[in-house]
Write a protein that holds these residues in place. Structure first.
Motif, short mmCIF file in Angstrom:
data_model
loop_
_atom_site.label_atom_id
_atom_site.label_comp_id
_atom_site.label_asym_id
_atom_site.label_seq_id
_atom_site.Cartn_x
_atom_site.Cartn_y
_atom_site.Cartn_z
N UNK A 1 0.84 -1.28 0.03
CA UNK A 1 0.02 0.22 -0.04
C UNK A 1 0.82 1.13 -0.17
N UNK A 2 2.20 1.24 -0.08
CA UNK A 2 3.03 2.34 -0.18
C UNK A 2 4.24 1.95 -0.97
N UNK A 3 3.92 1.40 -2.31
CA UNK A 3 5.04 0.69 -3.09
C UNK A 3 5.71 2.01 -3.84
N UNK A 4 7.06 2.03 -3.76
CA UNK A 4 7.88 3.00 -4.30
C UNK A 4 8.02 4.24 -3.45
N UNK A 5 7.35 4.33 -2.47
CA UNK A 5 7.37 5.62 -1.78
C UNK A 5 6.40 5.65 -0.77
N UNK A 6 6.17 6.53 0.16
CA UNK A 6 5.34 6.70 1.04
C UNK A 6 3.94 7.51 0.43
N UNK A 7 2.83 6.70 0.97
CA UNK A 7 1.53 7.18 0.33
C UNK A 7 1.00 8.64 0.63
N UNK A 8 1.46 8.77 1.84
CA UNK A 8 0.90 10.34 2.40
C UNK A 8 2.37 11.11 2.50
N UNK A 9 3.51 10.84 1.93
CA UNK A 9 4.50 11.72 2.06
C UNK A 9 5.39 11.09 3.32
N UNK A 10 6.75 11.69 3.36
CA UNK A 10 7.68 11.41 4.35
C UNK A 10 8.18 12.22 4.86
#
Length: 270
Positions: A205-214
């Motif tokens: 559910x957060x593939x390749x990066x953070x879904x809601x930012x980092x």
């Protein structure tokens, strides 16, 4: 991580047999699934007299379909029960109503599934509706609460979700100390510095990066929720990329296994 879409079923937990003198307090809290006692009560509500210990005080005739687990709310709304609480107290009133349920002709032990709200009806004492976004199924004589399509389940709630963060999240307010290979991803609904450590190389559910930012400065790449790809049936997150293994009926693999494309075999190309 790998995801396979499948129909879920609510499994009722095993419960011990309830005695006729069951106490009301034991049923007030509803767990994943629960056992309740319901029935159509047609009797006089009588409470012990405070003046004459061996005498009873008749307050009124109760003609309602009741469940033991709903009595704490019932004693706040029924005029005779309210009067009984004023005279004898809540515990004594609930105990008397519990006894009336257990002694009525239609006494029934009801197995309620998770998310169920008892709605005792004359002739159908185990009837219920569902809360938290779930739907009673089947509609006439329901046996379970289901999260019907297109909604999905997330942490005990049924609704529309772009992602579903874990309910067991370590929230750190000062510094992000994720181990190597993990990223400090923001938590939706949390404080400005709350985060969870995610391996975006494999997290579905957060593939390749953070879904809601980092929280990490200079990292602006947002991830993808692979489970939301239209038409997907079986998908994985591999090295930060969504890899579709199987599509739902009516869709075919496309885009280097990164998507499912709608396919109409009856469509004629001009």
């Amino acid at each position: 991580m790998r995801f396979t879409r499948a129909k879920t079923a609510v499994v009722l937990a095993a419960s011990t047999w309830l005695s006729p003198l069951i106490a009301a307090k034991g049923l007030n809290k509803r767990d994943a699934a629960s056992l309740d006692v319901c029935g159509q009560v047609n009797a006089q509500l009588t409470i012990p007299s405070t003046t004459f210990p061996f005498a009873g005080v008749p307050l009124g005739f109760i003609n309602d379909c009741l469940c033991v687990s709903t009595l704490p709310q019932y004693v706040k709304t029924n005029i005779f029960a309210i009067e009984a609480v004023t005279i004898a107290g809540t515990d004594a009133t609930i105990a008397e109503l519990t006894s009336m349920i257990n002694s009525c002709n239609g006494r029934t032990e009801c197995h309620f599934p998770a998310h169920a709200v008892p709605q005792c009806k004359n002739g159908n004492p185990c009837f219920f509706t569902c809360q938290d976004g779930y739907t009673a199924s089947p509609s006439t004589k329901p046996t379970e609460c289901v999260c019907a399509s297109p909604y999905t389940e997330c942490n005990g709630q049924c609704g529309v979700y772009r992602g579903c963060p874990s309910t067991y999240i370590a929230k750190r307010e000062l510094v992000h100390d994720c181990r190597d290979g993990f990223t400090a991803c923001r938590i939706p609904g949390g404080s400005a510095k709350s985060y969870e450590c995610i391996d975006t190389r494999t997290e579905l559910e957060s593939c390749g990066g953070c879904l809601y930012g980092t929280l990490i400065k200079g990292h602006s790449l947002l991830g993808e929720d692979c489970t939301t790809i239209p038409g997907v049936s079986d998908v994985s997150c591999i090295k930060g990329q969504c890899v579709v293994r199987k599509c739902m009926p009516g869709y075919i693999l496309g885009g280097a296994r990164a998507q499912c494309m709608y396919y109409d075999e009856n469509q004629v190309e001009l």
